[in-house]
Design an enzyme around this catalytic site. Sequence first.
Site, PDB file in Angstrom:
ATOM      1  N   TYR A   1      30.241  11.216  43.791  1.00 42.39           N
ATOM      2  CA  TYR A   1      31.057  10.006  43.924  1.00 42.39           C
ATOM      3  C   TYR A   1      30.312   8.871  44.621  1.00 42.39           C
ATOM      4  O   TYR A   1      30.536   7.701  44.323  1.00 42.39           O
ATOM      5  CB  TYR A   1      32.380  10.315  44.624  1.00 42.39           C
TER       6      TYR A   1
ATOM      7  N   GLU B   1      32.739  42.160  41.205  1.00 39.90           N
ATOM      8  CA  GLU B   1      32.691  40.976  40.333  1.00 39.90           C
ATOM      9  C   GLU B   1      34.010  40.204  40.336  1.00 39.90           C
ATOM     10  O   GLU B   1      34.022  38.999  40.545  1.00 39.90           O
ATOM     11  CB  GLU B   1      32.340  41.368  38.884  1.00 39.90           C
TER      12      GLU B   1
ATOM     13  N   ASP C   1      31.504  44.262  35.630  1.00 36.07           N
ATOM     14  CA  ASP C   1      31.840  44.656  34.264  1.00 36.07           C
ATOM     15  C   ASP C   1      30.633  45.321  33.615  1.00 36.07           C
ATOM     16  O   ASP C   1      29.487  45.073  34.006  1.00 36.07           O
ATOM     17  CB  ASP C   1      32.212  43.418  33.419  1.00 36.07           C
TER      18      ASP C   1
END
Lengths: 546, 360
Positions: free
Chosen positions: B92, B188, B240
């Site tokens: 910004y 995870e 996973d």
Amino acid sequence: MVQKKLTEISGDKEPVKEVIKAEELAKKQREISVAEFFAKNRHLLGFDNPRKALLTTIKEAVDNSLDACEEMRVPPDIIVMVSPLEGKEASVADRFLISVEDNGPGIVKQQVPRIFAKLLYGSKFHTMKMSRGQQGIGISAAGMYGQLTTGKPVKITTRISPKKPAMYYELHIDTKKNEPEILKEEETAWDKDHGTRVSIELEAKYVKGRQSVEEYLKQTAIANPHASIIYFSPESQKVDFPRATKDLPMEPKAIKPHPYGVELGMLMNMLKETKARNLQAFLKQEFSRVSPRIAKEICQKAGLFENARPSRIATQEVDKLYKAVNETKIMAPPTNCLAPIGEELMLKGLKKEVNAEFYAAATRPPSVYRGNPFIVEAAVAYGGELPAEELVRVIRFANRVPLLYQQSACAVCKSILETNWRNYSISQSKGALPTAPMVIMVHMASVWVPFTSESKEAIAHYPEIIKEMKLALQECGRQLALFLSRRRKAEHEAKKKSYIETYLPHIGIALKDILSLKEEETKKIDKHLKEILEKHRGSEHDKDIE
Amino acid sequence: MTKTLSKIKESASDIYQKILKKKQPSMTFPLRVLNNVKYDPKKGFFELLGKTKIRTLSVNTVKTFAQTLRMMAISKDLLTTDDMATKREVYYVSKNWGDARFHEQVESDTVMDDVEAMFMVNREQLGFSADEHGGDVAGELIVIDKNPDTKKVIKIDCTKFGSGAYSIPTSVEHLEFETDAKFILAIETKGMFERLNRHNYWKKVHCVIVSMGGVPSRACRRFIRKLADEKKLPVYVFSDGDPYGWSSIYRTLKVGSGNAAHINEFFCVPQARFLGITAQDITDYKLPTHPLKDVDLKKIKDLFKNDPFIQSHKEWAKELKLLEQMGKRAEQQALAAHGLNFVMEKYLPQKLKHPEKFLP
């Protein structure tokens, strides 16, 4: 099953047909005059519909006027007037008065009726010379069309010299005999020293756009920058097409036919009509580029005596002679009979009528098809006010006459399609005209332009002609590509410059922030950076170095 | 801090001098890509090779060149005023730069990473901080922090967050730890973390559980590393069973990434070992699967070709081959197919019995 039935039917009917006796048929058989034939086949001459009739009539009259002025070697001043009749508005009127006036040599008294009211009468058919008209059908056919549709005669005013009075005629054509009928012949007052005005009243329809009178005159002005044309439209508007040069085109010379361009039938006629005493002399006198040696060679190849009487040569022998001609090597015909517009004048013509950014023109050296010498010229106008997203506009000319109809059947169109415009940075879909803000102009000048029909709308597809057209287009394309690449480069440079100027100050600001620099020091950075980037413009990229 | 500040000034001054001499200024960065890193299992992290990128001021680079310098100017400001700005805040700030502003935060993040790499420092040393979440922690651990205002020491007991968790701050260098835990379990997904936390699973096995929430942030990596180093704890990773979980999550945690190669040395956890889900688990536990997608297959090919970590561990190469042959992948939550608590009652206990079988 169906097949069988058909044969049965035809089998039944055939004997019935034979019953009609030859004698009965003979009663119905009589000579058809040319004028009568054309009255029934007006489409062959470009009078298919009222819209086209208007244009064709003006076209024939303007062609004649331009030819006449050039023969006299005066810069043509032509006035074209089209006015609706019966008090109707131009857009709804179905009857118009057309009048075309020139400052040409005028026409001598005896010739007027025949020129304007006899088909196939003219000075141009029998000479091998580059001219707008060819067969002597045009203006008389227009007069006849007017007469057929309105019953009104063709009106002519002509004057051959300030010393002689102007003459006024009203003519009819006897369609059965193909002979003129003089309705009125009188002296009249006219402010012109010399010239001709022809007025024809006819059934017609006035349209605007690509195939309008105005478009035709505009194209005529492009191809004839030496002519001044003033047009009074049916809406009573005056449109001026001023001349761009006073120099008249070189006067085309008449040449004898070249042996390669003569067909068998024509060869037979020439043999019958020649004044030459023997075959060798005939070949030498009636054709161009036939020396006594070549004539001898032809005779030997044909197995004919050099001393044979031309008129005595039998049908079979003509055949041999024809073959022999085409087997003999004969020098190409002379090309001084052609008067191209020339690159400079094509550019002048285009510039005054088409508002574009870039113009290019190319005139090819003369070439020959079937014994007829010809020259192809092409020009392009690109950019400016021309519409960017449309197919290019093609304007075609044959002996300086604009061709408005049957574009797709014309050799010009085929040549443009066969040219790979993408080579010149112009987009082109497969089998289509290129898409670009561009006008393509192609002119073919020849002693005999091969049209696909008598209405002279499309040039026939001779390979020699298409080859020359493509070469001329390619030359224009190369010039255009050069212009486009230069323009792209300039645009790119300008873009770069603004890009640099947008971001450069930020380097100064950042350095000022980090190093607490003074105002003058920051300004110095800006100045130096500009110099550095001007010097190294685009030469350096981000580099990966091991 | 002052060291970084002088590096920035030095570099700016270099550029200034070049400009005064009307010479093209340039900046040199290490290339931040996988083929510019090497992996030595003994060192345990991705190290930079010598490939560099030279950004010379030219028409094509003038914009990024200016932006990089302005980014350095922001850093200089932050460091001199002892302030911090998040990555998004910096984005910004650039909105005041007129035409040189960034249009997306990715652009400003990339330039920030360039500046980091140029000076071989991490973003916190430049006065910048991440706006990504750091990760959640629960279990037998006391984090010793300071009150930012009073500088008084605070002890945070990670067993006392109930169904919630302790959140890792963006900067972890000042933290100290007290723990009797036997290992750290890095997970995870937030979902799996919640299940274990709800049942106080960490109490049962005496551990600290950390939710990485996808690819671990730098703060999360640094937190685990610091805790594991200081308390000599083994780190087990539970993700996973797919190429993304193995490489983007596990490998990034363990050895770092190509993109952050200049700071991997500190932001990696070389002692991490992989618990599951392995390709073998899919068969052994009869896990419900999804077919491998084209992106997965492409990722596998890419790993074999470019990833020095996979290339130097044949176990991982074998694992990836097996997965490729099966054409399947399984998420850690797939264990719920055998009952919601199957993971705590069967899967993890069976796995934790044989830590020696964990993948490197």
